[in-house]
Scaffold this active site. Sequence first.
Site, PDB file in Angstrom:
ATOM      1  N   ILE A 294     -57.014 -35.754  16.147  1.00 23.44           N
ATOM      2  CA  ILE A 294     -56.786 -34.987  17.375  1.00 23.44           C
ATOM      3  C   ILE A 294     -55.303 -34.832  17.648  1.00 23.44           C
ATOM      4  O   ILE A 294     -54.846 -33.771  18.087  1.00 23.44           O
ATOM      5  CB  ILE A 294     -57.490 -35.693  18.553  1.00 23.44           C
ATOM      6  CG1 ILE A 294     -58.995 -35.794  18.289  1.00 23.44           C
ATOM      7  CG2 ILE A 294     -57.242 -34.960  19.853  1.00 23.44           C
ATOM      8  CD1 ILE A 294     -59.738 -36.649  19.290  1.00 23.44           C
TER       9      ILE A 294
ATOM     10  N   LYS B 133     -59.138 -50.226  25.145  1.00 21.69           N
ATOM     11  CA  LYS B 133     -59.166 -48.963  25.875  1.00 21.69           C
ATOM     12  C   LYS B 133     -59.270 -49.194  27.383  1.00 21.69           C
ATOM     13  O   LYS B 133     -58.655 -48.466  28.182  1.00 21.69           O
ATOM     14  CB  LYS B 133     -60.330 -48.094  25.392  1.00 21.69           C
ATOM     15  CG  LYS B 133     -60.121 -47.503  24.007  1.00 21.69           C
ATOM     16  CD  LYS B 133     -58.884 -46.619  23.971  1.00 21.69           C
ATOM     17  CE  LYS B 133     -58.667 -45.968  22.627  1.00 21.69           C
ATOM     18  NZ  LYS B 133     -57.455 -45.114  22.604  1.00 21.69           N
TER      19      LYS B 133
END
Length: 420
Positions: A66, A229
């Site tokens: 990405i 995360k």
Amino acid sequence: MPIPFLASLYFNGYPPWMPEPYRLLKYATAFSAVTLTKWYSSGRHNPAERNMHGRVVLITGGTSGIGAVAAYELARRGAQVVLLTRTPPSDSYVVEYVEDLRARTGNHMVYAEQVDLADLHSVRRFATRWIDNAPPRRLDMIVLCAATMVPPGGRRVETAEGVEVTWMVNFLANFHLLGILSPAIRAQPFDRDVRIVVATCSSYISSPRLDDPLKGADWTPQKAYAQSKLALMVFAKAYQKHLDAYKRPDELPMNAKVVLVDPGYARTPGTRRWLTRGSLWGLLVYLIFYFFSWLLLKSPYMASQSLLYAMMDGSVVRRPGGRLIKECMDVDCARKDVDDEEVAKKLWESSDQLIERVEKQQALKRAKEKREEKRREEEAKRAAQVEEIDSLIGAIKKGKAKENQKKGAKKGKAAGNNAK
């Protein structure tokens, strides 16, 4: 043509070449289901647009997945893109990648700087070099896309500094980088649109609590990734408050905004490594069932749309920072502890302490290695001097020996003449 065909169907029935209605309906239903599933799983396109010409963007993870798409889209729009790569800019792969990106976008303002996110000293070296400039260097955007994960069933891996690699790359290095770059962010003019875009993942929902560190048998690759995360999201929210609390010399509001982005699951190298468990047999299974990956996972281009939305949407400047964007729209965080100030305070303090301890240990280690290297150089120098002196003494001895031989030969010749 349609009218005679319909009339033939009415009077004569279906022609032999035409499939049966049931079979035709079955195929059409299957095709429609696949098409709708693919359309739904691909997500939304970015509806925003923005002129990026002249804007300076730092991006991690910009060479694959990405991040590579985001770097391409930024460069295509004229931004000055600085790729923070693990290997030095002189590395052949990085050189080729930068040249290719420049050629495809027609933008020659694409550079690479070495920042190894698995090495705190490397992060500090780059960040301090960036802020050590007068007047402050322009900085419009920081995009944090880099992440790592240990394949399922893998063992705990630590960096050379003794920190678990998932925690280090996914959270601690970003914490360290933004902490040092804070003066550069705060020094930007008020009329400059400064954004810190942080890529996260919905796996944070299943993460253990941050006050419950993973140790021993509790550690698994899935838990480690999810917890890193969650920590990144808690820190991003706290970092926005840290920026907002700063009082500018011109007494104007802070203009920097932190934006969290969940791009969704995509067919990136990291996801492929996760699905294949890092093995050749897993890769074979992945290739056999690739259709399902294609159907259910986004392409890197579609996964980057939410990132591009966070970079380009004009409402980011006008609204409070710390928002979470998914599918190009604002969504709520699924866990309350993401906004918990007490959790954020403990995470910030423990991370500072860990970085301080690790950097002190590594500084002592580097100092010791430097002393050892200096000692080895001095020993090599002394050995060279001794060898030079020995060779000089040997040359002198050989010269004297030859001289003595000549004298002996002359004496023998003189004695022989006297005897005659």
